[in-house]
Motif scaffolding. Structure first.
Motif, PDB file in Angstrom:
ATOM      1  N   GLN A  80       0.825  -1.204   0.000  1.00  0.00           N
ATOM      2  CA  GLN A  80       0.000   0.000   0.000  1.00  0.00           C
ATOM      3  C   GLN A  80       0.860   1.256   0.000  1.00  0.00           C
ATOM      4  O   GLN A  80       1.987   1.246   0.483  1.00  0.00           O
ATOM      5  CB  GLN A  80      -0.900   0.031   1.248  1.00  0.00           C
ATOM      6  N   SER A  81       0.278   2.320  -0.544  1.00  0.00           N
ATOM      7  CA  SER A  81       0.949   3.618  -0.494  1.00  0.00           C
ATOM      8  C   SER A  81       0.038   4.666   0.135  1.00  0.00           C
ATOM      9  O   SER A  81       0.290   5.859  -0.004  1.00  0.00           O
ATOM     10  CB  SER A  81       1.383   4.041  -1.902  1.00  0.00           C
ATOM     11  N   LEU A 108      12.239  12.755   0.771  1.00  0.00           N
ATOM     12  CA  LEU A 108      11.358  11.686   1.220  1.00  0.00           C
ATOM     13  C   LEU A 108      11.845  10.403   0.567  1.00  0.00           C
ATOM     14  O   LEU A 108      11.742  10.238  -0.651  1.00  0.00           O
ATOM     15  CB  LEU A 108       9.910  11.993   0.830  1.00  0.00           C
ATOM     16  N   GLU A 109      12.419   9.518   1.382  1.00  0.00           N
ATOM     17  CA  GLU A 109      13.006   8.280   0.873  1.00  0.00           C
ATOM     18  C   GLU A 109      11.999   7.141   1.013  1.00  0.00           C
ATOM     19  O   GLU A 109      11.687   6.704   2.112  1.00  0.00           O
ATOM     20  CB  GLU A 109      14.278   7.939   1.656  1.00  0.00           C
ATOM     21  N   GLY A 110      11.490   6.662  -0.122  1.00  0.00           N
ATOM     22  CA  GLY A 110      10.513   5.579  -0.125  1.00  0.00           C
ATOM     23  C   GLY A 110      11.194   4.220  -0.120  1.00  0.00           C
ATOM     24  O   GLY A 110      12.174   4.008  -0.831  1.00  0.00           O
ATOM     25  N   HIS A 111      10.666   3.302   0.691  1.00  0.00           N
ATOM     26  CA  HIS A 111      11.231   1.961   0.823  1.00  0.00           C
ATOM     27  C   HIS A 111      10.127   0.920   0.736  1.00  0.00           C
ATOM     28  O   HIS A 111       8.961   1.205   1.004  1.00  0.00           O
ATOM     29  CB  HIS A 111      11.953   1.813   2.165  1.00  0.00           C
ATOM     30  N   GLY A 129       6.535   7.693  -1.268  1.00  0.00           N
ATOM     31  CA  GLY A 129       7.129   9.018  -1.113  1.00  0.00           C
ATOM     32  C   GLY A 129       6.228  10.108  -1.665  1.00  0.00           C
ATOM     33  O   GLY A 129       6.067  11.170  -1.057  1.00  0.00           O
ATOM     34  N   ASN A 130       5.616   9.852  -2.820  1.00  0.00           N
ATOM     35  CA  ASN A 130       4.708  10.833  -3.418  1.00  0.00           C
ATOM     36  C   ASN A 130       3.450  11.034  -2.585  1.00  0.00           C
ATOM     37  O   ASN A 130       2.908  12.139  -2.538  1.00  0.00           O
ATOM     38  CB  ASN A 130       4.341  10.421  -4.846  1.00  0.00           C
ATOM     39  N   ASN A 147      11.758  16.610  -2.100  1.00  0.00           N
ATOM     40  CA  ASN A 147      12.373  15.750  -3.103  1.00  0.00           C
ATOM     41  C   ASN A 147      12.006  14.311  -2.754  1.00  0.00           C
ATOM     42  O   ASN A 147      12.138  13.905  -1.601  1.00  0.00           O
ATOM     43  CB  ASN A 147      13.900  15.932  -3.108  1.00  0.00           C
ATOM     44  N   VAL A 148      11.524  13.557  -3.729  1.00  0.00           N
ATOM     45  CA  VAL A 148      11.152  12.161  -3.497  1.00  0.00           C
ATOM     46  C   VAL A 148      12.147  11.267  -4.211  1.00  0.00           C
ATOM     47  O   VAL A 148      12.467  11.487  -5.383  1.00  0.00           O
ATOM     48  CB  VAL A 148       9.724  11.872  -4.011  1.00  0.00           C
TER      49      VAL A 148
END
Length: 179
Positions: A80-81, A108-111, A129-130, A147-148
Protein backbone atom coordinates in the motif's frame (compact mmCIF):
# COMPACT_ATOMS: atom_id res chain seq x y z
CA UNK A 1 9.52 3.12 -28.92
CA UNK A 2 11.45 -0.10 -28.50
CA UNK A 3 10.13 -3.36 -27.11
CA UNK A 4 11.73 -2.87 -23.65
CA UNK A 5 9.99 0.48 -23.15
CA UNK A 6 6.65 -1.02 -24.19
CA UNK A 7 7.05 -3.86 -21.70
CA UNK A 8 7.98 -1.45 -18.89
CA UNK A 9 4.97 0.75 -19.65
CA UNK A 10 2.71 -2.31 -19.74
CA UNK A 11 4.03 -3.52 -16.37
CA UNK A 12 3.64 -0.05 -14.80
CA UNK A 13 0.07 0.18 -16.13
CA UNK A 14 -0.73 -3.24 -14.68
CA UNK A 15 0.72 -2.20 -11.31
CA UNK A 16 -1.31 1.00 -11.26
CA UNK A 17 -4.48 -0.89 -12.10
CA UNK A 18 -3.77 -3.50 -9.43
CA UNK A 19 -3.18 -0.80 -6.83
CA UNK A 20 -6.50 0.85 -7.72
CA UNK A 21 -8.42 -2.38 -7.08
CA UNK A 22 -7.30 -2.67 -3.43
CA UNK A 23 -10.02 -1.95 -0.91
CA UNK A 24 -9.38 -0.93 2.69
CA UNK A 25 -11.25 -3.40 4.88
CA UNK A 26 -10.08 -2.06 8.22
CA UNK A 27 -12.83 -0.75 10.52
CA UNK A 28 -13.00 2.96 11.22
CA UNK A 29 -11.69 2.76 14.76
CA UNK A 30 -8.76 4.23 16.62
CA UNK A 31 -5.52 2.31 16.09
CA UNK A 32 -4.88 -0.29 18.78
CA UNK A 33 -1.47 -1.64 19.60
CA UNK A 34 -1.31 -5.35 18.77
CA UNK A 35 0.88 -7.06 21.33
CA UNK A 36 1.37 -10.14 19.12
CA UNK A 37 2.93 -8.17 16.27
CA UNK A 38 6.18 -6.18 16.25
CA UNK A 39 4.80 -3.59 13.82
CA UNK A 40 6.03 -0.11 14.81
CA UNK A 41 3.28 1.84 16.56
CA UNK A 42 3.16 5.58 17.14
CA UNK A 43 1.39 6.75 20.28
CA UNK A 44 -1.13 9.31 19.07
CA UNK A 45 -3.19 9.45 22.26
CA UNK A 46 -1.17 11.91 24.33
CA UNK A 47 -2.00 15.61 24.40
CA UNK A 48 1.28 16.32 22.66
CA UNK A 49 0.03 14.60 19.52
CA UNK A 50 -3.62 15.65 19.51
CA UNK A 51 -3.15 19.20 18.30
CA UNK A 52 -0.11 19.66 16.08
CA UNK A 53 -0.98 23.35 15.67
CA UNK A 54 -0.01 23.90 19.31
CA UNK A 55 3.52 22.61 18.70
CA UNK A 56 6.17 25.17 17.89
CA UNK A 57 8.20 24.72 14.74
CA UNK A 58 11.67 25.86 15.75
CA UNK A 59 14.74 24.25 14.20
CA UNK A 60 15.69 23.02 17.69
CA UNK A 61 12.52 20.88 17.67
CA UNK A 62 14.08 18.74 14.93
CA UNK A 63 16.48 17.33 17.54
CA UNK A 64 14.05 17.27 20.46
CA UNK A 65 12.96 13.62 20.93
CA UNK A 66 9.73 14.83 22.57
CA UNK A 67 8.68 16.70 19.42
CA UNK A 68 6.80 15.27 16.46
CA UNK A 69 9.52 16.82 14.29
CA UNK A 70 11.97 14.26 15.66
CA UNK A 71 9.77 11.46 14.32
CA UNK A 72 10.75 11.00 10.71
CA UNK A 73 9.54 7.56 9.64
CA UNK A 74 6.12 6.86 8.15
CA UNK A 75 5.17 3.18 7.95
CA UNK A 76 2.79 1.59 5.44
CA UNK A 77 0.64 -1.49 5.17
CA UNK A 78 1.70 -4.33 2.88
CA UNK A 79 1.58 -3.39 -0.80
CA UNK A 80 0.00 0.00 0.00
CA UNK A 81 0.95 3.62 -0.49
CA UNK A 82 -1.90 5.13 1.51
CA UNK A 83 -0.74 7.07 4.57
CA UNK A 84 -2.20 5.58 7.73
CA UNK A 85 -4.15 7.95 10.02
CA UNK A 86 -1.69 7.55 12.90
CA UNK A 87 1.04 9.26 10.83
CA UNK A 88 -0.94 12.28 9.62
CA UNK A 89 0.03 14.45 12.62
CA UNK A 90 3.70 13.76 11.95
CA UNK A 91 3.31 14.75 8.31
CA UNK A 92 1.30 17.84 9.27
CA UNK A 93 3.93 19.13 11.69
CA UNK A 94 6.73 18.60 9.16
CA UNK A 95 4.66 20.44 6.52
CA UNK A 96 4.10 23.30 8.97
CA UNK A 97 7.81 23.44 9.73
CA UNK A 98 8.58 23.64 6.01
CA UNK A 99 6.02 26.38 5.43
CA UNK A 100 7.43 28.42 8.33
CA UNK A 101 11.05 27.82 7.28
CA UNK A 102 11.24 28.44 3.52
CA UNK A 103 14.95 27.58 3.36
CA UNK A 104 14.32 24.10 4.79
CA UNK A 105 14.49 21.15 2.37
CA UNK A 106 13.68 17.48 2.80
CA UNK A 107 14.10 14.28 0.88
CA UNK A 108 11.36 11.69 1.22
CA UNK A 109 13.01 8.28 0.87
CA UNK A 110 10.51 5.58 -0.13
CA UNK A 111 11.23 1.96 0.82
CA UNK A 112 9.60 -1.43 0.35
CA UNK A 113 10.11 -4.88 1.79
CA UNK A 114 11.89 -7.65 -0.10
CA UNK A 115 8.75 -9.18 -1.60
CA UNK A 116 8.07 -8.29 -5.22
CA UNK A 117 10.41 -7.54 -8.10
CA UNK A 118 13.05 -4.85 -7.92
CA UNK A 119 11.14 -2.70 -10.42
CA UNK A 120 7.85 -3.10 -8.57
CA UNK A 121 9.43 -2.19 -5.23
CA UNK A 122 11.08 0.90 -6.72
CA UNK A 123 7.70 2.01 -8.07
CA UNK A 124 6.01 1.26 -4.72
CA UNK A 125 8.66 3.22 -2.81
CA UNK A 126 8.12 6.16 -5.15
CA UNK A 127 4.33 5.99 -4.71
CA UNK A 128 4.80 6.01 -0.94
CA UNK A 129 7.13 9.02 -1.11
CA UNK A 130 4.71 10.83 -3.42
CA UNK A 131 1.81 10.13 -1.04
CA UNK A 132 3.68 11.81 1.82
CA UNK A 133 4.76 14.64 -0.50
CA UNK A 134 1.16 15.25 -1.62
CA UNK A 135 -0.05 15.49 1.96
CA UNK A 136 2.75 17.90 2.84
CA UNK A 137 1.93 20.05 -0.21
CA UNK A 138 -1.74 20.11 0.78
CA UNK A 139 -0.75 21.29 4.25
CA UNK A 140 1.41 24.20 3.17
CA UNK A 141 4.84 22.85 2.22
CA UNK A 142 6.23 24.11 -1.07
CA UNK A 143 6.94 21.59 -3.80
CA UNK A 144 10.41 23.09 -4.19
CA UNK A 145 11.21 22.03 -0.62
CA UNK A 146 10.36 18.37 -1.26
CA UNK A 147 12.37 15.75 -3.10
CA UNK A 148 11.15 12.16 -3.50
CA UNK A 149 13.54 9.27 -4.07
CA UNK A 150 12.80 5.56 -4.02
CA UNK A 151 15.20 2.90 -2.82
CA UNK A 152 12.69 0.06 -3.15
CA UNK A 153 14.01 -2.97 -1.28
CA UNK A 154 17.66 -1.89 -1.52
CA UNK A 155 18.05 -0.34 1.96
CA UNK A 156 16.26 -2.53 4.50
CA UNK A 157 16.31 -1.62 8.19
CA UNK A 158 15.55 -5.18 9.27
CA UNK A 159 17.26 -8.05 7.48
CA UNK A 160 15.16 -11.06 8.53
CA UNK A 161 12.36 -12.42 6.35
CA UNK A 162 9.17 -12.38 8.40
CA UNK A 163 6.22 -10.05 9.01
CA UNK A 164 7.90 -8.08 11.79
CA UNK A 165 10.90 -7.29 9.59
CA UNK A 166 8.87 -6.59 6.49
CA UNK A 167 6.70 -4.11 8.40
CA UNK A 168 9.80 -2.13 9.41
CA UNK A 169 10.99 -1.97 5.80
CA UNK A 170 7.71 -0.59 4.38
CA UNK A 171 8.37 3.06 5.08
CA UNK A 172 9.14 6.61 4.00
CA UNK A 173 11.99 8.32 5.81
CA UNK A 174 11.94 12.11 6.11
CA UNK A 175 15.52 13.36 5.73
CA UNK A 176 16.27 17.04 6.24
CA UNK A 177 18.87 18.23 3.73
CA UNK A 178 18.59 21.86 4.91
CA UNK A 179 17.06 23.14 8.12
Amino acid sequence: MNKTHKIILLVLFALVMAACKKKDTRPDTDPVEDTTDNTPVVDTTTNQYRDPSSICCNPSDLDNPESLLAQRVIYFDYDQSTVLPEYRNIIEIHARYLSQNPSARITLEGHADERGSREYNLALGERRGNAVSSLMNAQGASGSQLNVVSYGEERPVALCSDDSCWSQNRRVEIVYTAR
